[in-house]
Design an enzyme around this catalytic site. Structure first.
Site, PDB file in Angstrom:
ATOM      1  N   PHE A   1      73.892  -3.253  43.193  1.00 31.21           N
ATOM      2  CA  PHE A   1      74.358  -2.248  44.164  1.00 31.21           C
ATOM      3  C   PHE A   1      73.445  -2.135  45.383  1.00 31.21           C
ATOM      4  O   PHE A   1      73.841  -1.634  46.429  1.00 31.21           O
ATOM      5  CB  PHE A   1      74.519  -0.875  43.482  1.00 31.21           C
ATOM      6  N   LYS A   2      72.226  -2.633  45.244  1.00 38.32           N
ATOM      7  CA  LYS A   2      71.275  -2.530  46.359  1.00 38.32           C
ATOM      8  C   LYS A   2      71.789  -3.226  47.611  1.00 38.32           C
ATOM      9  O   LYS A   2      71.401  -2.876  48.724  1.00 38.32           O
ATOM     10  CB  LYS A   2      69.941  -3.162  45.980  1.00 38.32           C
TER      11      LYS A   2
END
Ligand code: PLP
Ligand SMILES: N[C@@H](CCOP(=O)(O)O)C(=O)O
Length: 462
Positions: free
Chosen positions: A111-112
């Site tokens: 998700f980064k």
């Protein structure tokens, strides 16, 4: 739009300044002075938009005049163009009232990428405009580091140094950080935990002579822009489930508290979120705090969800700032106590505030493995261990409103844990198929501020 520090003593900054500054000079984290809201019509109007168009509408009010509309639109378009799914953050149904938000279709499979790809673009615009160069130092338990390297590799006005805990990240995560060959990328394996990496990073920010000499910038979620970019997928997923006309809850695998704090911001902006559920692995300091009222360090134990092996949960400070009525002095006192004694008691009023918005759960190692296996059998979805922690806690909190669990990484980043639980070894996408054949470049470093600063001084380009 102005940004203030959670400790109340640092200069007030614009969005652009806060983004390039990272940690506030009083040691606190920047937050918006006021949180903009979207009314029901504006939220309803997000339905059917592309992820990029929704992102523009959700984030624009926070940016002020730091970027023109055209610059901001173009940065968003470039940030998400490389994602491997047309929806960017697709929602998958696991059970009648339970959904999985897949946040792992970006270039580094976690998700980064949602925030890092965007701030990579925004940094480039801002640095080129000002003719500046910066030295980014990041601390990672595995995913932030690879996402940062991917976003900044090869840029000539940025050096990027990533501190990761030696032996405590998965092999895929390590190789993602150590195999890029660009000269501006520096992977540093630190003898210690992620908390040590993050503490040394904050020490660098608090050492003003060093900070100013190297033009230090941060891309951890201490950087407000990181949190902001993560607000968007709370809106897109909730709207696709019927918001603003229907409430939604979220369960978030949590370590540094950045992702779930983005959910809190979405709620404050007007998104009808019933509960934000903190899901922790055996490193359960946040769950213990929410249930006992004491934030108490006990030592990090390595787990099969290593990216969440965190005890000094940086963004919890942002939540405490809200819980204490935005009293920077009170937050500074708690953080001093934490440093001196390894813990602090949260006041009754602040606990009540936290309890209104957040719930929590803790998942053991055995339960994580069982969660991966059970979900594979029930819905066919192959979860990474972090997402499996989230799914287990979510199941314990299902209620009348739809529950969305955030799937924070691709299972192929943690193939050993997934294979042990299911017998299936998830494969990397074809573009990463040669990851294990590429040469690694990494420096082993001590958990020592002076030694780390010397490395940064020596290796950065001038
Ligand atoms: C895969 C994964 N899941 C969950 C988390 C926890 O997110 P946060 O630190 O924003 O709480 C991280 C790292 O932070 C992560 O890399
Ligand atoms: N799990 C993270 C830890 C750092 O988180 P950040 O969101 O503060 O950058 C990681 O993968 O590095």
């Amino acid at each position: 739009m102005r940004y203030v520090s959670t400790r109340g003593q640092a200069p007030i900054l614009s969005f652009g300044e806060a983004m390039l500054t990272g940690l506030a000079r009083d040691g606190g984290l920047y937050v918006p002075e006021t949180i903009p809201t979207l009314d029901k019509d504006a939220i309803a109007a997000l339905a059917g938009l592309s992820y990029e168009d929704a992102a523009f509408r959700v984030m624009r009010p926070f940016v002020g005049d730091a970027f023109s509309d055209d610059e901001f639109r173009s940065a968003i378009a470039k940030a998400y163009a490389g994602f491997g799914h047309a929806a960017r953050a697709p929602l998958v149904q696991l059970a009648p009232n339970h959904f999985l938000l897949e946040l792992f279709h970006g270039p580094t499979l976690a998700f980064k990428d949602f925030a890092m790809q965007l701030i990579g673009q925004l940094f480039q615009i801002a640095l080129q405009r000002d003719g500046r160069r910066v030295t980014i130092v990041g601390a990672t338990s595995g995913d932030t580091g690879s996402a940062a390297i991917e976003a900044f590799r090869g840029l000539d006005n940025v050096d990027v140094f990533i501190l990761f805990p030696h032996g405590r990240v998965s092999e895929v995560q390590r190789r993602q950080m150590t195999t890029p060959s660009e000269g501006n990328v520096h992977a540093l394996a630190l003898d210690g935990t992620f908390d040590d990496c993050q503490s040394r990073l904050k020490d660098m920010f608090n050492h003003f002579e060093f900070r100013d000499a190297v033009g230090l910038a941060g891309v951890n979620s201490i950087n407000w822009a990181r949190v902001l970019a993560q607000v968007v997928y709370y809106f897109t997923s909730a709207v696709s489930l019927g918001a603003p006309h229907r409430k939604v809850s979220f369960t978030v695998p949590t370590g540094n508290f950045g992702d779930i704090f983005a959910g809190y911001i979405a709620k404050r902006m007007g998104l009808p979120i019933e509960k934000l559920v903190i899901a922790t692995n055996q490193n359960d300091i946040l769950h213990r705090c929410l249930t006992t009222g004491r934030y108490e360090m006990g030592g990090v134990k390595p787990s099969i969800s290593p990216s969440m092996d965190i005890e000094i949960s940086s963004n919890f400070e942002r939540a405490l700032f809200e819980a204490y009525g935005r009293d920077g002095g009170a937050v500074a006192q708690l953080m001093d106590e934490m440093k001196a004694k390894g813990g602090f008691a949260v006041s009754q009023g602040a606990m009540e505030w936290l309890g209104e918005t957040f719930a929590s759960g803790r998942v053991s190692e055995d339960e994580t493995r069982a969660s991966i296996a059970d979900e594979r059998a029930a819905s066919g979805e192959l979860l990474c261990p972090h997402s499996a922690v989230g799914v287990k806690v979510a199941k314990d909190h299902l209620g009348a409103v739809p529950m969305v669990t955030l799937a924070t990484a691709h299972p192929a980043k943690f193939p050993d844990a997934v294979e042990a639980a299911t017998g299936i070894r998830p494969g990397l996408p074809p573009r990463m198929a040669d990851l294990f054949d590429r040469a690694e470049r990494v420096t082993r470093v001590p958990n020592d501020l002076a030694a780390l600063e010397a490395i940064v001084h020596e290796r950065r380009a001038r």
